[in-house]
Design a protein around this motif. Structure first.
Motif, PDB file in Angstrom:
ATOM      1  N   ALA A  61     -42.518 107.083   2.706  1.00 36.02           N
ATOM      2  CA  ALA A  61     -41.818 106.794   4.131  1.00 36.02           C
ATOM      3  C   ALA A  61     -42.454 107.123   5.306  1.00 36.02           C
ATOM      4  O   ALA A  61     -42.652 106.378   6.129  1.00 36.02           O
ATOM      5  CB  ALA A  61     -40.379 107.611   4.137  1.00 36.02           C
ATOM      6  N   LEU A  64     -45.347 104.713   5.936  1.00 33.84           N
ATOM      7  CA  LEU A  64     -44.818 103.538   6.531  1.00 33.84           C
ATOM      8  C   LEU A  64     -44.521 103.531   8.025  1.00 33.84           C
ATOM      9  O   LEU A  64     -44.643 102.860   8.735  1.00 33.84           O
ATOM     10  CB  LEU A  64     -43.672 103.075   5.682  1.00 33.84           C
ATOM     11  CG  LEU A  64     -43.847 102.416   4.345  1.00 33.84           C
ATOM     12  CD1 LEU A  64     -42.497 102.158   3.666  1.00 33.84           C
ATOM     13  CD2 LEU A  64     -44.459 101.058   4.515  1.00 33.84           C
ATOM     14  N   ASP A  68     -46.021 101.702  11.208  1.00 27.87           N
ATOM     15  CA  ASP A  68     -45.138 101.095  12.035  1.00 27.87           C
ATOM     16  C   ASP A  68     -45.345 101.444  13.339  1.00 27.87           C
ATOM     17  O   ASP A  68     -45.371 100.704  14.387  1.00 27.87           O
ATOM     18  CB  ASP A  68     -43.590 101.220  11.645  1.00 27.87           C
ATOM     19  CG  ASP A  68     -42.661 100.444  12.322  1.00 27.87           C
ATOM     20  OD1 ASP A  68     -42.853  99.329  13.057  1.00 27.87           O
ATOM     21  OD2 ASP A  68     -41.568 101.170  12.372  1.00 27.87           O
ATOM     22  N   TYR A 296     -36.988 102.522   5.832  1.00 28.68           N
ATOM     23  CA  TYR A 296     -38.099 101.873   5.345  1.00 28.68           C
ATOM     24  C   TYR A 296     -37.988 101.566   3.652  1.00 28.68           C
ATOM     25  O   TYR A 296     -38.479 100.596   3.437  1.00 28.68           O
ATOM     26  CB  TYR A 296     -39.313 102.637   5.490  1.00 28.68           C
ATOM     27  CG  TYR A 296     -39.970 102.933   7.064  1.00 28.68           C
ATOM     28  CD1 TYR A 296     -40.283 101.694   7.751  1.00 28.68           C
ATOM     29  CD2 TYR A 296     -39.878 104.003   7.670  1.00 28.68           C
ATOM     30  CE1 TYR A 296     -40.551 101.784   9.097  1.00 28.68           C
ATOM     31  CE2 TYR A 296     -40.414 104.048   8.958  1.00 28.68           C
ATOM     32  CZ  TYR A 296     -40.688 103.187   9.562  1.00 28.68           C
ATOM     33  OH  TYR A 296     -41.076 102.972  11.041  1.00 28.68           O
TER      34      TYR A 296
END
Length: 436
Positions: A61, A64, A68, A296
């Protein structure tokens, strides 16, 4: 256990091999031994499998999130994390906007700090995604323990921790853009210099400083003692973002590589860990990691944060002020056990001054419930005593996250302290993960 009787021998060997850490403070460098305790922390196989699932989930996570936040920023657009917590963070680097590193991996080596509560639950205290250190200490301690007491390891089935260097080398090779992998150290007077040299030796890769590296024709080269040049494809850099490249970050840096960030941006070298990761281990961002996991991955967090409050939010500020004496407060910009204060330990004047500062700078602090985490036995003057201890678990990410079957267990040598950091006088012990 035979090993306990040989604890002094192991510490003597650690001293002989220069297993030390350094503290640079107030313009003075002080180097000291990291005291080793021979009584290991033991984690049962099933317990480790549970930790493994939770740690892989969390690091996935966080990777990610980093991708992002420097690209599409969906998590901000969907108001899962407030913009103020990103752009006000000292760990956020605007220079990293739009960059996706080699193979999309940001946190190649994640050091996740946990404690085991007396309620039988594991709690995550911190995520370290910049240059987490400490893996070398249990590595060499285990090696010396095996040498000093081979019978111990013949009778107990413990997961072998000698594969850390192989896992790390696999991680570097996975993101390598073509050429050598190297370990970059700021030099002899860095706090973790022993680790830099030890890991480079174990991986059989060059240990380099800025003097050994040069950017030419949009690529990075290692210049050896004969003047021979070899292209570098991955740099395991043990140097903070701000000193990495004087042309892109702190212009006063004399230990960085001019223009290395420019060729990193073009995809011509991998920097491990990725610049800009500091936004992911900001103590204020820590509050939002459970939300990231849901956002996510669409999963519930397996491992939990310590109960945490953000004075940035009005309702959390109200709670913090009403329960001030029962909380621990942390400056989000500090590390190594610094900037941590317990409300219960303050005088009336200190409390008054701190609350005034908290109201002026609410983004600067988080508050947490004090976790009553378990003590572990240590040997002190030949007798066993109980001390507070945490665990730094290491997760290495290449094609997938892998949790090292070991870890750095740190303990406080002060019977009245919850602070276990080496910089605060703590010691360390090995972490045994049982095979059955």
């Amino acid at each position: 256990m035979d090993l306990y009787e040989r604890a002094d021998t192991v510490n003597e060997l650690l001293a002989r091999y220069g297993v030390k850490f350094g503290i640079y403070k107030n313009n003075h460098f002080h180097e000291q031994l990291f005291p080793f305790d021979a009584i290991p922390r033991i984690i049962e196989k099933k317990e480790f499998e549970y930790l493994e699932r939770g740690l892989k989930q969390r690091v996935a996570a966080l990777n990610l999130f980093l991708k992002d936040i420097y690209n599409e920023k969906k998590i901000l657009k969907d108001k899962v994390v407030p913009e103020e917590f990103i752009y006000a963070s000292s760990g956020y680097l605007a220079q990293c906007e739009g960059i996706v590193p080699s193979k999309g991996v940001y946190s190649h080596i994640s050091g996740i700090d946990l404690v085991y509560g007396k309620d039988g639950e594991w709690y995550i205290l911190e995520d370290n995604l910049r240059v987490p250190s400490g893996a070398s200490y249990p590595m060499i301690a285990r090696e010396l323990c095996r040498r000093s007491s081979p019978r111990t390891f013949q009778s107990i089935s413990v997961a072998d921790n000698r594969n850390y260097a192989a896992l790390l080398k696999k991680t570097l090779d996975y993101v390598n853009t073509g050429g050598l992998s190297v370990v970059m150290t700021p030099g002899r007077y860095n706090a973790a210099y022993f680790e830099h040299s030890y890991l480079a030796e174990r991986m059989h890769v060059p240990l380099v400083t800025y003097n050994d590296l040069i950017v030419e024709n949009d690529h990075l080269y290692f210049v050896d003692y004969d003047g021979k040049r070899q292209q570098v494809g991955a740099v395991y850099r043990r140097i903070s973002d701000e000193y990495l490249d004087p042309m892109n970050f702190n212009p006063a840096s004399v230990i960085g590589i001019p223009h290395v960030f420019d060729i990193y941006r073009k995809g011509n070298v991998a920097l491990v860990n990725a610049p800009g990761n500091g936004i992911g281990d900001d103590k204020g961002i820590y509050y939002f990691v459970p939300r990231m996991i849901r956002y996510y991955l669409g999963e519930e967090p397996i491992l939990h944060n310590a109960p945490t409050y953000l004075p940035f939010y009005e309702e959390d500020m109200k709670y913090v002020l009403e329960h001030f004496d029962t909380l621990v407060l942390k400056d989000v910009a500090e590390a190594g056990g610094y900037g941590v204060v317990f409300g219960s330990s303050m005088t009336a004047k200190q409390k008054e001054d701190f609350i005034a500062l908290l109201k002026r700078e609410p983004r600067r602090f988080i508050a947490q419930e004090v976790i009553d985490f378990c003590d572990l036995p240590i040997l002190e003057k030949g007798e066993q005593v109980m001390r507070k201890a945490d665990l730094r678990a290491f997760v290495l990410t290449s094609d997938e996250p892998v949790v090292w079957k070991s870890g750095l267990t740190r303990f406080s040598r002060n019977p009245d302290s919850f602070i276990v950091n080496s910089s605060q006088g703590g010691g360390f012990k090995d972490t045994w993960v049982l095979n059955q």
